[in-house]
Design an enzyme around this catalytic site. Structure first.
Site, PDB file in Angstrom:
ATOM      1  CG  ASP A 188       1.551   5.938   1.268  1.00  9.82           C
ATOM      2  OD1 ASP A 188       1.162   6.818   0.297  1.00  9.82           O
ATOM      3  OD2 ASP A 188       1.203   4.933   1.921  1.00  9.82           O
TER       4      ASP A 188
ATOM      5  CD  GLU B  57       5.886  -0.176  -2.633  1.00  9.83           C
ATOM      6  OE1 GLU B  57       4.973  -1.033  -2.365  1.00  9.83           O
ATOM      7  OE2 GLU B  57       5.877   0.666  -3.309  1.00  9.83           O
TER       8      GLU B  57
ATOM      9  CG  ASP C  17      -0.080   2.580  -4.823  1.00  8.77           C
ATOM     10  OD1 ASP C  17       0.916   2.717  -4.420  1.00  8.77           O
ATOM     11  OD2 ASP C  17      -1.214   2.711  -3.815  1.00  8.77           O
TER      12      ASP C  17
HETATM   13  C1  GLC Z   1      -1.161   3.590  -0.736  1.00  4.70           C
HETATM   14  C2  GLC Z   1      -0.704   4.697  -1.803  1.00  4.70           C
HETATM   15  C3  GLC Z   1      -1.722   5.923  -1.501  1.00  4.70           C
HETATM   16  C4  GLC Z   1      -3.292   5.497  -1.886  1.00  4.70           C
HETATM   17  C5  GLC Z   1      -3.535   4.469  -0.797  1.00  4.70           C
HETATM   18  C6  GLC Z   1      -4.958   3.799  -1.178  1.00  4.70           C
HETATM   19  O1  GLC Z   1      -1.000   3.816   0.672  1.00  4.70           O
HETATM   20  O2  GLC Z   1       0.646   5.245  -1.545  1.00  4.70           O
HETATM   21  O3  GLC Z   1      -1.245   6.950  -2.380  1.00  4.70           O
HETATM   22  O4  GLC Z   1      -4.025   6.560  -1.597  1.00  4.70           O
HETATM   23  O5  GLC Z   1      -2.502   3.357  -1.030  1.00  4.70           O
HETATM   24  O6  GLC Z   1      -4.942   3.460  -2.480  1.00  4.70           O
END
Ligand code: GLC
Length: 687
Positions: free
Chosen positions: A421, A311, A308
């Site tokens: 998200d 980007e 995660d």
């Molecule tokens: C980002 C991710 C999401 C996750 C959050 C906390 O927003 O896209 O899926 O729950 O971070 O880690």
């Protein structure tokens, strides 16, 4: 396969992205189909032209009528006005009489203006003219997709258990909480394969650590869950916390593994842990180093990950905070005017993910210093590649679940994606439906959205409808943000109804897995727009029905308070009205328009003529499913055959032919005997 022709045109000095694996594509001399303009390419769209593709993106299946931009964005508000999401997938097809596909292998910012500035014109505008451009001509969009997919290499294949139902929330904060979630599933008899660990399992959000207080005896805990048939899937973030004596930080610093800034110092940004450094995933040595760090969790029994914030998301930089604070100080005590006020406000509210940060980051691409801004779209891709490459060394005999938020074409060989998200909005359910075919076109086969929606509060109806669609997506994960309503199935009034749709998913696993494997191994699509199979002009208008695999068409309900919907049948089909995995009615339906009743207790599926749908047993998890107990619903005149793909579900590099069992139905016999139970429902009136 019909004849397709692929041409490559090199402009300026392209940066190697490794998106294309077939290095033998013919260099074109004269550009075909597109017209080269001043720093752009154009094409005149005919009234009937449909444009498909661009992977993870906003708006419709037909991309005409908007301007899209490839620049991986950490932007959680996916409204129609936006131009980019988390992925950068520069492949599309212009579908008309003589269709052609275009792939601009360019890692920087590029826009695809498809009838936005001028309703009849397509304009491709990269920020610089340094890229390889590929043009593929073929008979049909599907043939072009296949040729493109062959060019970019076979897509990632997850373990079979990753086709089960997956539960997530940001965050289950302790092992006790996870235990309780697992127990609630078991107490309610709801099948489940995985539970996700979001950032709170880490010690203060540091990658490759476990918070020993919240998750004591982690290894034993992983084992305990596995004994319940549940695998834990931890998150890994791109940024590495700046903290003395933290191993990953110290190692990265010592080995020069972090992205540097314009002055040659290590670049400092901030994400969940506060100040972080960003590993230079565009450097092969760093990729290897970071990829092998996953061993910390693999050694504890972990078998899957989600990557995660890659980007990369940058909440702020210390420099930007200083500048914003100085701006406040400068005006303290003044009688400020409106412009100054908004300037002060914006210096904080616009502090996230500024372009200026990306312009101040530098990579060492194996000896070549490159500004991050110019290769922005490769970052998440290479984080996932780091992990994927390491898994081949660390776990050579088994598949590891892996998917990412940011991506570029090429990453599809190393992992899947989730679509980031989204919100608990009905429009995002529809967006999820429309996005699946374009993801497949770009190689992303293992994909899915946060079912139920991530931001904002879901409703029982929305979750149920999303699940009724999600049962068809390879990644089926219910995930939601912290501070939103709890979204696990047992938190709603009609848990039994949600449960029965999760059970439906398990019944679909033999079919879905077969179709996934066959499509992936032969560069085909799992989700197709109707127009990819039917030469029927009406099909180009249908954006809310999809073909899933070779046998079925789905028509999800995606609006609030609807108890049915209109469906267009491009040919006669067998309408199977599921009330549950084992209880359904069938009716033959004629080609044309129909209104279908489908309340929350019903899930319509349409079987194509001379095809069959295979259903498996409902089980507690994928591995507990008895694969010999199959049920087939066939819709045929004299006979039909189905190629069932069955393997151990974990061996890497699966082969297509080795694992096919043919199920054959005719009035005389039903093969193969190998399968213990094949119940056949045959409709003979198929024309
Ligand atoms: C980002 C991710 C999401 C996750 C959050 C906390 O927003 O896209 O899926 O729950 O971070 O880690």
């Amino acid at each position: 396969m019909k004849q397709t022709t692929s041409m490559k045109y090199t402009y300026g000095t392209p940066i190697e992205t490794d998106a294309v694996v077939d290095k033998g594509i013919q260099q074109g001399k004269e550009l075909i189909r597109l017209v080269e303009g001043e720093g752009c390419f154009t094409y005149t769209l005919k009234p009937e032209t449909v444009v498909y593709g661009l992977g993870e993106n906003l708006r419709g299946i037909n991309k005409r009528g908007w301007i899209y931009e490839s620049f991986c964005a950490d932007d959680c508000v996916h409204t129609e006005a936006k131009r980019s999401l988390y992925g950068a997938h520069n492949f599309f097809i212009v579908a008309e009489d003589k269709p052609f596909g275009v792939f601009v292998d360019y890692p920087g910012r590029i826009s695809f203006d498809i009838g936005y500035s001028n309703i009849d014109e397509l304009i491709i505008k990269p920020e610089t003219m340094d890229f390889n451009l590929y043009i593929i001509e073929g008979e049909t969009p599907l043939e072009i997709v296949k040729a493109f997919r062959q060019m970019i290499g076979t897509s990632y294949i997850p373990p079979k258990w990753a086709f089960g139902y997956q539960q997530s929330r940001w965050s289950y904060k302790t092992s006790e909480e996870v235990r309780q979630v697992a127990k609630n599933f078991k107490d309610n008899g709801i099948p489940i394969d995985t539970i996700y660990l979001d950032i709170d399992y880490m010690e203060r959000f540091k990658d490759f650590t476990v918070d020993e207080t919240a998750f004591p005896n982690f290894e034993a805990f992983v084992q305990e869950m596995k004994e319940m048939g549940i695998r834990l899937i931890p998150i890994i973030d791109a940024g590495v916390k700046v903290e003395e004596d933290y191993e990953t930080y110290e190692e990265g610093l010592k080995e020069n593994c972090f992205v540097t800034d314009g002055e040659g110092n290590v670049f400092e940004g901030a994400v969940w842990p506060g100040k972080v450094h960003f590993p230079d995933f565009l450097n092969s040595k760093t990729r290897r180093w970071f990829g092998h760090k996953y061993a910390f969790l693999l050694d504890k029994g972990i078998e899957g990950f989600w990557n995660d914030m890659n980007e990369p998301a940058i909440f702020y930089t210390p420099k930007a905070v200083e500048a914003a604070m100085a701006n406040v100080e400068k005006h303290r005590g003044e009688n400020i005017d409106l412009g100054t006020f908004f300037g002060i406000k914006d210096s904080f509210s616009n502090i996230m993910n500024q372009e200026a940060y990306y312009k101040d980051m530098y990579h060492d691409m194996d000896g070549v210093r490159v500004c991050h801004y110019d290769v922005h779209n490769l970052y998440g891709y290479n984080m996932t590649r780091a992990a994927g490459e390491a898994f081949k060394e660390l776990r050579p005999n088994t598949r590891t679940l892996l998917f990412s938020r940011a991506s570029y074409i090429g990453m599809h060989r190393y992992g899947g994606i989730w679509t980031g998200d989204n919100c608990s909005w009905w429009s995002h359910l529809l967006l999820n439906i429309k996005m699946m075919p374009s993801l497949n076109m770009c190689g992303f086969m293992y994909a899915g959205a946060d079912v139920g929606g991530f931001s904002d509060n879901t409703t029982e109806e929305l979750l149920t409808r999303w699940l009724q669609f999600g049962v068809f997506t390879p990644l089926l994960r219910n995930h939601t943000a912290a501070y939103t309503r709890f979204q696990e199935p047992y938190n709603f009034k009609y848990t039994e109804r949600i449960k029965k749709w999760i059970e439906m998913r398990y019944a679909l696993v033999p079919y879905l897995y077969s179709e996934y494997m066959k499509a992936t191994l032969s560069n085909d699509m799992l989700f197709k727009p109707l127009a990819f199979e039917y030469n029927d002009p009406h099909c180009t208008q249908v954006e809310d029905q999809l073909l899933v695999g070779e046998s079925i068409m789905i028509a999800p309900v995606y609006e609030q308070n609807k108890t049915g919907r209109y469906v267009y049948l491009p040919e006669n089909m067998l309408y199977v009205n599921f009330e549950s995995a084992t209880n359904y009615t069938v009716e033959e339906m004629k080609k044309g328009h129909h209104y279908i009743e489908a309340d929350l207790d019903h899930l319509p599926v349409f079987i194509r003529p001379n095809h069959m749908l295979i259903l498996g047993e409902v089980a507690a998890n994928v591995e507990a499913q008895d694969s010999s107990k199959l049920h087939a619903i066939g819709y045929y005149k004299d006979h039909c055959a189905y190629k069932l793909y069955e393997d151990d579900g974990i061996t890497p590099k699966p082969k297509l032919e080795d694992s096919i069992t043919e199920i054959y139905m005719s009035d005389i016999n039903v093969k193969p005997e190998k399968l213990e139970k094949i119940e056949v429902y045959k409709i003979s009136s198929c024309e």
